[in-house]
Each structure stands twice: as C-alpha cells, then as structure tokens.
Design an enzyme around this catalytic site. Structure first.
Site, PDB file in Angstrom:
ATOM      1  N   GLY A   1       0.827  -1.199   0.000  1.00 62.41           N
ATOM      2  CA  GLY A   1       0.000   0.000   0.000  1.00 62.41           C
ATOM      3  C   GLY A   1       0.862   1.249   0.000  1.00 62.41           C
TER       4      GLY A   1
ATOM      5  N   GLY B   1       0.252  -5.016   0.777  1.00 66.97           N
ATOM      6  CA  GLY B   1      -0.979  -4.935   0.009  1.00 66.97           C
ATOM      7  C   GLY B   1      -0.939  -5.693  -1.299  1.00 66.97           C
TER       8      GLY B   1
ATOM      9  CD  GLU C   1       2.944  -5.796   6.486  1.00 64.86           C
ATOM     10  OE1 GLU C   1       2.354  -5.661   5.404  1.00 64.86           O
ATOM     11  OE2 GLU C   1       3.575  -6.834   6.778  1.00 64.86           O
TER      12      GLU C   1
ATOM     13  CG  ASP D   1      -2.536  -4.504   6.546  1.00 64.91           C
ATOM     14  OD1 ASP D   1      -1.490  -4.892   5.986  1.00 64.91           O
ATOM     15  OD2 ASP D   1      -3.107  -3.439   6.223  1.00 64.91           O
TER      16      ASP D   1
END
Length: 364
Positions: free
Chosen positions: A75, A124, A147, A155
């Site tokens: 992301g 992402g 992350e 996530d």
C-alpha cells in the site's frame, strides 16, 4: 471494461483494464512506485470485479503488475505516514476499509482469479494476489509481509494466510518480514503454481481461449529448491514459545547461525509491533474465517495510527532512509500486556463488520 475497451489515456491510469478473449486483465500501473496501491486503485479494481462477475463473456480474471520489478510493493505507506503524523487517521481508515473488503471479495470471487506474483509482492500486493484462487509464482518472486520493520502489523488478511502455514513458518515470516521465493511461497500456502517467468507471456495468451487449468498444464514446472523446508526444525521449536522474549531466547540458544541471525533481525524490529503481531497471528488461528481475521486486522491497523512507531518506522525506512528507527518503547520488556491488548479493542460503530454483528469473540 469489456471487448478490449480501456479508459482514455490508459498509459497514465493507475490501473489498466482490458479483455482478451475470455480473460479480463487488471494491470497495476504505477511502475515507478513499484505499483503501490492507493485508494483510487482499490476502487477501480473493485468496480472492475463487479462488472466482470456478471459478464458472461468473461471466464477468468488476471492481475499483473506493470514494469519489470514486480506485481506490487504494498500500500501507499507514505500516505498513511502523513495521515498518522498530520491528519486524524480517517483517510487511512477509509483506505483500509475498502482494501480489506476487496481482499475478502477476491477470496470469494466466483470466477478464476489468476494472480501473477512475479517479482516483488509485499504487503498490500499480497492482499490482491494471495487470496486469489490461482496464484502463480516465478523464479523472480520475492514475497513478504515486512510490516514489523516499519512499526506496523501484517494486515490485508496476511495474519490469516500466515496462521495457516505449516508449523511456525507463518509466525517466523510475520515477525521477521523475511522475503521468500517461489518454493517457499508454495510450501507456506501463499501460492499454488510455479511457472518460469519466460513462460508467462504464452500462459497469459493461452488464457484468452483456454480454461485456466488447461493453460497451467501446458506451462507449469517444478520450482527451484527453497530454504524454509530445511529450516523447519529450529523455526518450529523456537517460534512455538509463548512470548517474543522467549522466541528470541530460544533463537539465541539454538546455536545455529541462521537462528542467531534471525534473533538479531527481530531485535531491530518495533518491539510493540512484534508483540502485537504474535498475538494477531495466534488469534487468527482461532478466529478461522478470513472475514473474522480482517475484522481483527482493521482494529489493529486503526490502533497503530495513534502509536509513534508507525510514523517513526516509515520515516526511517521510506522517507529519510537512515534505517535507524527510534522505537518507543525501545525494548520488548517495556511493552506490557495492556499495551498489546489495546490494539484489539472493539471499535464500536467503526468496526469493519465483514463477519457480521456479534460474530467476533471478545478477547480474541
């Protein structure tokens, strides 16, 4: 979006959409940013999937990345940093809400969803690929959920995927952010098929008129050897521990150079992110469905916006690139159970709600 149609000025669009025969193609088109996802891209992908789901002319959906470096590096974490530092977090929360809904949709998509996980696939990028029904890796694949190195927690359904990996391999990948290649992605359940990158053009051409399974039979090959299978013994033994501190102790006591190097890697990561990640992966195993795990991840991600480590981690790794984050708290010992638990606190009317009301067991 059908019949080969594209929007105006397609070369400038962040997502390119086209159909070739029976296959509809999504191309992530920000190659200079390694195809990092922004909110507009998430919306465009979701809209295309809506159209193609009900289009009888479309048999298969394919997602690829523009450029030579990879499918997607994740992301747009710089935008999340700016929102956490200067804004109120609502933009990031809205982005994640739509992104996680898209992840769940991909996992339940009624038509074959072919993800070409060539090159770099992180964060992402894993979310728009590894939930698909047909996941293709090549000798160039480099897959990771990195992350914890930026003070964040895996996530996009990443904790769901990693919790289902054999033994403690998923815990290892979640905590360290280690990049893996094709064979290890297959071993961990993040991919299904190996094709040499040289075969991709012919494979994609075949999808225009051939069912996915038939096209795979023509091009699929055994992958080059991976690394994780031979590391299972020490990974499973060390990561079975109940706390991050004990994991580090076991790694250091193992005596092997790979375990020692892994311990040293963990000690460079955000202590808070490490402890929350371990809790998230363990809870994901009990939660079961992807939707429940995404609901949990949304709580965790929104909580991370108000912590200093996310802003500091992105600064150190992405913005200033000094690779010297100053984590707060700075040590594992300073992160208490209450500090971890607050990441999982219910959000009230701000819940993601994918699993439906009343389906999330309190306390994880």
């Amino acid at each position: 979006m059908t019949g080969g149609e594209q929007s105006a000025a397609p070369s400038a669009a962040p997502v390119l959409l086209r159909t070739e025969g029976r296959a509809a193609h999504i191309t992530l088109n920000r190659p200079k940013a390694l195809n990092a996802l922004n909110h507009d891209m998430i919306r465009r992908i979701d809209e295309a999937l809506s159209v193609w789901e009900h289009d009888p002319a479309v048999e298969t959906v394919v997602i690829t990345g523009a450029g030579e470096r990879g499918l997607c590096a994740g992301g747009d974490i710089r935008a999340v940093h700016d929102d956490a530092r200067d804004g109120d977090g609502t933009a990031s929360a809205a982005f994640w809400r739509d992104e996680y809904h898209l992840n769940a949709r991909i996992a339940r998509y009624p038509k074959p969803y072919v993800a070409v996980m060539d090159g770099i696939v992180m964060g992402g990028g894993v979310g728009v690929s590894a939930h698909g029904s047909v996941r293709v890796v090549t000798e160039r694949s480099r897959i990771a959920m990195p992350e914890t190195g930026i003070g964040f927690v895996p996530d996009i359904g990443g904790t769901h995927l990693l919790a289902r990996a054999p033994g403690e391999l998923g815990t290892h990948l979640a905590l360290t952010g280690t990049q893996i290649g094709a064979a290890d992605a297959l071993l961990c359940g993040l991919a299904d098929h190996y094709l040499p990158s040289a075969a991709l053009p012919a494979f994609l051409d075949d999808l225009a008129g051939t069912p996915v399974r038939d096209a795979l039979v023509r091009h699929e090959q055994p992958p080059p050897p991976g690394r994780l299978a031979e590391q299972r013994a020490w990974i499973d033994a060390c990561y079975a521990a109940g706390t991050v501190e004990e994991i580090v102790r076991r790694l250091l006591a193992d005596g092997g150079p790979e375990a020692k190097e892994t311990a040293e890697t963990l000690l460079t990561r955000s202590p808070t992110a490490l402890k929350v990640t371990l809790a998230a992966v363990r809870r994901a195993r009990r939660l079961g469905s992807l939707e429940r795990v995404l609901d949990q991840e949304y709580r965790v991600s929104c909580a991370a916006l108000s912590t200093p480590d996310l802003v500091e981690g992105v600064r150190a790794q992405i913005i200033d690139k000094d690779r010297a984050p100053r984590w707060s708290p700075a040590t594992l010992a300073e992160v208490g159970d209450a500090d971890v638990e607050r990441f999982f606190a219910p959000l009230g009317d701000r819940e993601l709600g994918l699993a439906g009301p009343g389906t999330y067991p309190q306390g994880g």
